[in-house]
Write an enzyme that holds these catalytic residues in place. Sequence first.
Site, PDB file in Angstrom:
ATOM      1  N   ASN A 110       0.814  -1.226   0.000  1.00 19.23           N
ATOM      2  CA  ASN A 110       0.000   0.000   0.000  1.00 19.23           C
ATOM      3  C   ASN A 110       0.841   1.267   0.000  1.00 19.23           C
ATOM      4  O   ASN A 110       0.459   2.258  -0.620  1.00 19.23           O
ATOM      5  CB  ASN A 110      -0.948   0.001   1.203  1.00 19.23           C
ATOM      6  CG  ASN A 110      -1.889  -1.194   1.191  1.00 19.23           C
ATOM      7  OD1 ASN A 110      -1.974  -1.904   0.188  1.00 19.23           O
ATOM      8  ND2 ASN A 110      -2.577  -1.423   2.298  1.00 19.23           N
ATOM      9  N   THR A 155     -16.774  36.798 -30.822  1.00 13.67           N
ATOM     10  CA  THR A 155     -17.515  36.391 -29.617  1.00 13.67           C
ATOM     11  C   THR A 155     -18.732  35.633 -30.141  1.00 13.67           C
ATOM     12  O   THR A 155     -19.235  35.962 -31.227  1.00 13.67           O
ATOM     13  CB  THR A 155     -17.976  37.596 -28.755  1.00 13.67           C
ATOM     14  OG1 THR A 155     -18.941  38.348 -29.489  1.00 13.67           O
ATOM     15  CG2 THR A 155     -16.809  38.515 -28.383  1.00 13.67           C
ATOM     16  N   HIS A 156     -19.164  34.642 -29.432  1.00 15.49           N
ATOM     17  CA  HIS A 156     -20.298  33.798 -29.880  1.00 15.49           C
ATOM     18  C   HIS A 156     -20.035  33.176 -31.264  1.00 15.49           C
ATOM     19  O   HIS A 156     -20.978  32.941 -32.020  1.00 15.49           O
ATOM     20  CB  HIS A 156     -21.610  34.601 -29.957  1.00 15.49           C
ATOM     21  CG  HIS A 156     -21.937  35.391 -28.732  1.00 15.49           C
ATOM     22  ND1 HIS A 156     -22.736  34.931 -27.721  1.00 15.49           N
ATOM     23  CD2 HIS A 156     -21.551  36.644 -28.348  1.00 15.49           C
ATOM     24  CE1 HIS A 156     -22.850  35.845 -26.778  1.00 15.49           C
ATOM     25  NE2 HIS A 156     -22.136  36.900 -27.128  1.00 15.49           N
ATOM     26  N   SER A 278      -8.056  10.837 -45.954  1.00 18.10           N
ATOM     27  CA  SER A 278      -9.269  10.037 -45.864  1.00 18.10           C
ATOM     28  C   SER A 278      -9.104   8.798 -46.738  1.00 18.10           C
ATOM     29  O   SER A 278      -8.461   8.858 -47.786  1.00 18.10           O
ATOM     30  CB  SER A 278     -10.464  10.866 -46.343  1.00 18.10           C
ATOM     31  OG  SER A 278     -11.496  10.030 -46.823  1.00 18.10           O
ATOM     32  N   LYS A 284      -8.961  14.964 -49.380  1.00 14.95           N
ATOM     33  CA  LYS A 284      -9.012  15.527 -48.028  1.00 14.95           C
ATOM     34  C   LYS A 284      -7.695  15.556 -47.282  1.00 14.95           C
ATOM     35  O   LYS A 284      -6.865  14.659 -47.397  1.00 14.95           O
ATOM     36  CB  LYS A 284     -10.040  14.754 -47.192  1.00 14.95           C
ATOM     37  CG  LYS A 284     -11.420  14.877 -47.780  1.00 14.95           C
ATOM     38  CD  LYS A 284     -12.509  14.997 -46.775  1.00 14.95           C
ATOM     39  CE  LYS A 284     -12.375  16.125 -45.806  1.00 14.95           C
ATOM     40  NZ  LYS A 284     -13.306  15.920 -44.697  1.00 14.95           N
ATOM     41  N   ASN A 286      -7.097  16.313 -43.273  1.00 10.21           N
ATOM     42  CA  ASN A 286      -7.910  16.557 -42.076  1.00 10.21           C
ATOM     43  C   ASN A 286      -7.069  16.944 -40.862  1.00 10.21           C
ATOM     44  O   ASN A 286      -5.953  16.467 -40.692  1.00 10.21           O
ATOM     45  CB  ASN A 286      -8.721  15.293 -41.762  1.00 10.21           C
ATOM     46  CG  ASN A 286      -9.699  14.959 -42.876  1.00 10.21           C
ATOM     47  OD1 ASN A 286     -10.330  15.860 -43.435  1.00 10.21           O
ATOM     48  ND2 ASN A 286      -9.800  13.690 -43.218  1.00 10.21           N
ATOM     49  N   GLU A 291      -8.201  17.660 -33.487  1.00  9.65           N
ATOM     50  CA  GLU A 291      -9.429  17.053 -32.947  1.00  9.65           C
ATOM     51  C   GLU A 291      -9.097  16.118 -31.784  1.00  9.65           C
ATOM     52  O   GLU A 291      -9.812  16.072 -30.775  1.00  9.65           O
ATOM     53  CB  GLU A 291     -10.159  16.297 -34.061  1.00  9.65           C
ATOM     54  CG  GLU A 291     -10.677  17.238 -35.149  1.00  9.65           C
ATOM     55  CD  GLU A 291     -11.133  16.509 -36.409  1.00  9.65           C
ATOM     56  OE1 GLU A 291     -12.126  16.952 -37.002  1.00  9.65           O
ATOM     57  OE2 GLU A 291     -10.502  15.510 -36.807  1.00  9.65           O
ATOM     58  N   TYR A 318      -6.381   1.858   3.613  1.00  8.75           N
ATOM     59  CA  TYR A 318      -6.336   1.365   2.234  1.00  8.75           C
ATOM     60  C   TYR A 318      -7.628   0.646   1.877  1.00  8.75           C
ATOM     61  O   TYR A 318      -8.219  -0.051   2.706  1.00  8.75           O
ATOM     62  CB  TYR A 318      -5.147   0.397   2.061  1.00  8.75           C
ATOM     63  CG  TYR A 318      -5.122  -0.229   0.678  1.00  8.75           C
ATOM     64  CD1 TYR A 318      -4.594   0.472  -0.399  1.00  8.75           C
ATOM     65  CD2 TYR A 318      -5.668  -1.493   0.449  1.00  8.75           C
ATOM     66  CE1 TYR A 318      -4.596  -0.085  -1.680  1.00  8.75           C
ATOM     67  CE2 TYR A 318      -5.673  -2.049  -0.815  1.00  8.75           C
ATOM     68  CZ  TYR A 318      -5.140  -1.343  -1.876  1.00  8.75           C
ATOM     69  OH  TYR A 318      -5.144  -1.875  -3.134  1.00  8.75           O
ATOM     70  N   GLN A 323      -6.982   0.928  -6.345  1.00 11.39           N
ATOM     71  CA  GLN A 323      -6.274   0.359  -7.497  1.00 11.39           C
ATOM     72  C   GLN A 323      -6.854   0.922  -8.803  1.00 11.39           C
ATOM     73  O   GLN A 323      -6.145   1.091  -9.783  1.00 11.39           O
ATOM     74  CB  GLN A 323      -6.417  -1.170  -7.473  1.00 11.39           C
ATOM     75  CG  GLN A 323      -5.781  -1.875  -8.659  1.00 11.39           C
ATOM     76  CD  GLN A 323      -5.786  -3.394  -8.471  1.00 11.39           C
ATOM     77  OE1 GLN A 323      -5.113  -3.908  -7.593  1.00 11.39           O
ATOM     78  NE2 GLN A 323      -6.559  -4.095  -9.264  1.00 11.39           N
ATOM     79  N   LYS A 326      -5.556   4.077 -10.697  1.00 10.23           N
ATOM     80  CA  LYS A 326      -4.268   3.999 -11.414  1.00 10.23           C
ATOM     81  C   LYS A 326      -4.456   4.196 -12.919  1.00 10.23           C
ATOM     82  O   LYS A 326      -3.708   4.922 -13.561  1.00 10.23           O
ATOM     83  CB  LYS A 326      -3.633   2.637 -11.130  1.00 10.23           C
ATOM     84  CG  LYS A 326      -2.171   2.565 -11.515  1.00 10.23           C
ATOM     85  CD  LYS A 326      -1.624   1.155 -11.330  1.00 10.23           C
ATOM     86  CE  LYS A 326      -1.681   0.706  -9.885  1.00 10.23           C
ATOM     87  NZ  LYS A 326      -1.246  -0.684  -9.716  1.00 10.23           N
TER      88      LYS A 326
HETATM   89  N1  ARG Z   1      -2.321  -3.359  -6.920  1.00 11.60           N
HETATM   90  C1  ARG Z   1      -2.650  -2.833  -5.664  1.00 11.60           C
HETATM   91  C2  ARG Z   1      -3.089  -1.370  -5.782  1.00 11.60           C
HETATM   92  O1  ARG Z   1      -2.825  -0.767  -6.761  1.00 11.60           O
HETATM   93  C3  ARG Z   1      -1.449  -2.897  -4.755  1.00 11.60           C
HETATM   94  C4  ARG Z   1      -1.808  -2.881  -3.327  1.00 11.60           C
HETATM   95  C5  ARG Z   1      -2.517  -4.132  -2.956  1.00 11.60           C
HETATM   96  N2  ARG Z   1      -2.760  -4.154  -1.537  1.00 11.60           N
HETATM   97  C6  ARG Z   1      -3.630  -5.012  -1.003  1.00 11.60           C
HETATM   98  N3  ARG Z   1      -3.738  -4.964   0.279  1.00 11.60           N
HETATM   99  N4  ARG Z   1      -4.363  -5.818  -1.697  1.00 11.60           N
HETATM  100  O2  ARG Z   1      -3.722  -0.880  -4.905  1.00 11.60           O
END
Ligand code: ARG
Length: 450
Positions: A110, A155-156, A278, A284, A286, A291, A318, A323, A326
């Site tokens: 953690n 504007t607009h 295209s 074209k 583009n 975008e 925790y 997770q 991430k």
């Molecule tokens: N992959 C887990 C995460 O990103 C790592 C930590 C896992 N800890 C646990 N007590 N299961 O959080």
Amino acid sequence: MTRLWHKGEPLDQVIERFTVGRDPELDLRLVRYDALGSAAHATMLARIGVLDADELAAVLAELGAIARDAEAGSFAIARADEDGHTAIENRLTAVLGDAGRKVHTGRSRNDQVIAATRLWARDVLCAQLDALCATCELLLDVAERERETMVAGYTHTRQAMPSTFGLLFGATADALLDDAPWLQQAFAHIDRSPLGSASGYGVALPLDRPLVAELLGFASVQRNTLSVQSDRGKAEYLALAAAAATVTDLSRLSADLILLSSDEMRVVRLANEVTTGSSIMPQKRNPDVLELIRATAARLRARQAEVGAVYGSLTHGYHRDLQLTKEPFVEGMQAALDALTAIQPVLRTLEIDAGRAEALLSRGIDATDAVYQRVAAGEPFRSAYKQVAADPDGATEGMKAGAGWRARTHLGAPGALDLGPSREALGAVRRWVDETSARLEAVWQRLLPS
Ligand code: ARG
């Protein structure tokens, strides 16, 4: 190889797939940083007598090899390993035996995952600020070159008053310079060591947390062990806010350039090398890059909201929920860096057709400047406004169409474009990037010299 907590009972395959999720793939980007954090942690363990000198040397050598493998793309994380932290510990143990088995003393995955993510994020934020500087430099160069090139101000999405390309590109440069402190603040927030907080409650060992922070070049230790865990989502949320604001500023300019380079307007020409074709319509070219920058900005705001939603309703300590922050964090931060980089060839090659910009002026565009000519002659504003409104064509007769921007010469206006302060602000950000990247590089040299 196997899970760190495996006690012999099989794990349901559906549960394994669901709980592991995308970690093996996402953690690949963090492995080098996890190895770096582990090197600092192991160095500290040796100082407090958990590892002897030979064990430490062997651990550091193997962590260096892991970091190099990760960089070369040859470090693998199997689903049975669960995540990168497990894959690293399994390899240390397979190669080094007991020395490998000691490395996790005094930590938890953690705090380990937070350390690896922060070390990664410091690099990415620094790279984003570096790309922001390069982009600003290009924007200011275009602004300087086109400081006298008139274009309708809108504007607009309707023509409002004559303006210049200098003002438009200078505005985006200033917007990015306003974003730089957000990114730096996110960096400062993240630049604190989480290590030694373990699962949020510390451990019964005399861990030297300040030493670990110092080895990793963190500005300080994040003190309260429990607050470290609560900060995981929050730090990501703050950094994504900064990244989203930055790319949103690029998105605004992108939307302008898409419009100004349209077949109807043709005021801006995008070089062939930055436009795409295209598969069906042979003629074209583009503006896909612009975008995608626009969509990346939208997505970043969504990624920030996603992180906020996941971390915002948890109790202390925790939770595996974290997770799932991430993916939006790692992918969002990388996408922001990519957008800041992708705009650069566009800016380097774009051309402006000043004659076309003039030809596109609407009849009424000089009306406000006609009002201010009367104001300059002493007429009250509202009376002048009404006079011009009654007969806009007559009121602007004899005025050189679109030239009114020159008379707007107060601070910040198009007739007095001063790019000096923007260049000065850019110089300060550039110095920060140079100093910070040197500081971050020194950490690698100190802990895992290549
Ligand atoms: N992959 C887990 C995460 O990103 C790592 C930590 C896992 N800890 C646990 N007590 N299961 O959080």
